[in-house]
Design an enzyme around this catalytic site. Structure first.
Site, short mmCIF file in Angstrom:
data_model
loop_
_atom_site.label_atom_id
_atom_site.label_comp_id
_atom_site.label_asym_id
_atom_site.label_seq_id
_atom_site.Cartn_x
_atom_site.Cartn_y
_atom_site.Cartn_z
N GLU A 160 1.01 3.63 1.90
CA GLU A 160 1.66 4.29 3.09
C GLU A 160 2.64 3.35 3.71
O GLU A 160 3.87 3.81 4.16
CB GLU A 160 0.22 4.16 4.22
N HIS A 211 0.93 -1.21 -0.09
CA HIS A 211 -0.06 -0.05 0.03
C HIS A 211 1.11 1.27 0.08
O HIS A 211 2.28 1.12 0.22
CB HIS A 211 -0.85 0.09 1.18
N CYS A 235 -2.07 -0.16 7.47
CA CYS A 235 -1.39 0.82 7.30
C CYS A 235 -1.48 1.64 8.55
O CYS A 235 -0.22 2.46 8.90
CB CYS A 235 -1.73 1.70 5.91
#
Length: 169
Positions: free
Chosen positions: A69, A67, A100
């Site tokens: 993040e 992801h 995240c």
């Protein structure tokens, strides 16, 4: 933009939002990942510096944990040569999923600024909200968790607890 020093946090955050959005759009168009971007800002003597801008790379990497993040936290940690980002700010194009958010907590990031809510992610087919509800105990159909005790698995904890020079996190 990365080398620029900002006096105004809001200007810095908006620049990160714009860069994240552009980078995420490019990633979606090129089948690199989902519609998410993130950046890390470091606070230095009441001024702000953008450390990195990252995007979701789940499709390209074939890794569900890539992801935006997570990628930003990894990049900033590497660039700053440290595992704790307690002098940094995470800026994301959308509210961080539970994974995240947990990564930001582990990295000791004190604040996250985000633009879009879970509603946008959910309506686009992502399961951020259902995972969040599972963690709250409101969605028991998402995944099954089974504990099987094994005494061998306590050994690393015993070694950790006895270690005199451990770095606690």
């Amino acid at each position: 933009m990365i080398d620029k020093i900002y006096d105004d946090l809001n200007k810095c955050i908006n620049d990160v939002f714009n860069a994240c959005s552009n980078y995420a759009c490019e990633g979606v168009e090129q089948n690199i990942g989902g519609p998410f971007g993130a950046g890390i800002i470091r606070k230095i003597d009441n001024k702000y510096k953008i450390i990195c801008i990252e995007r979701n790379t789940v499709i390209y990497s074939k890794d569900a944990t890539c992801h935006a993040e997570i990628n930003a936290i990894k990049a900033a940690s590497k660039l700053l040569n440290k595992c704790f980002l307690d002098d940094c700010i995470l800026v994301t194009s959308a509210k961080s999923c539970p994974m995240c958010l947990s990564a930001a907590c582990w990295a000791k990031i004190p604040v996250i600024y985000y633009s879009q809510s879970y509603d946008n992610a959910t309506s686009s087919g992502f399961k951020d909200n259902s995972i969040s509800e599972y963690i709250k105990g409101n969605n028991d159909k998402l995944i099954q968790e089974v504990q099987i005790k094994n005494e061998e698995c306590i050994r690393p904890f015993k070694i950790w607890n006895e270690k005199q020079d451990k770095i606690c996190y």
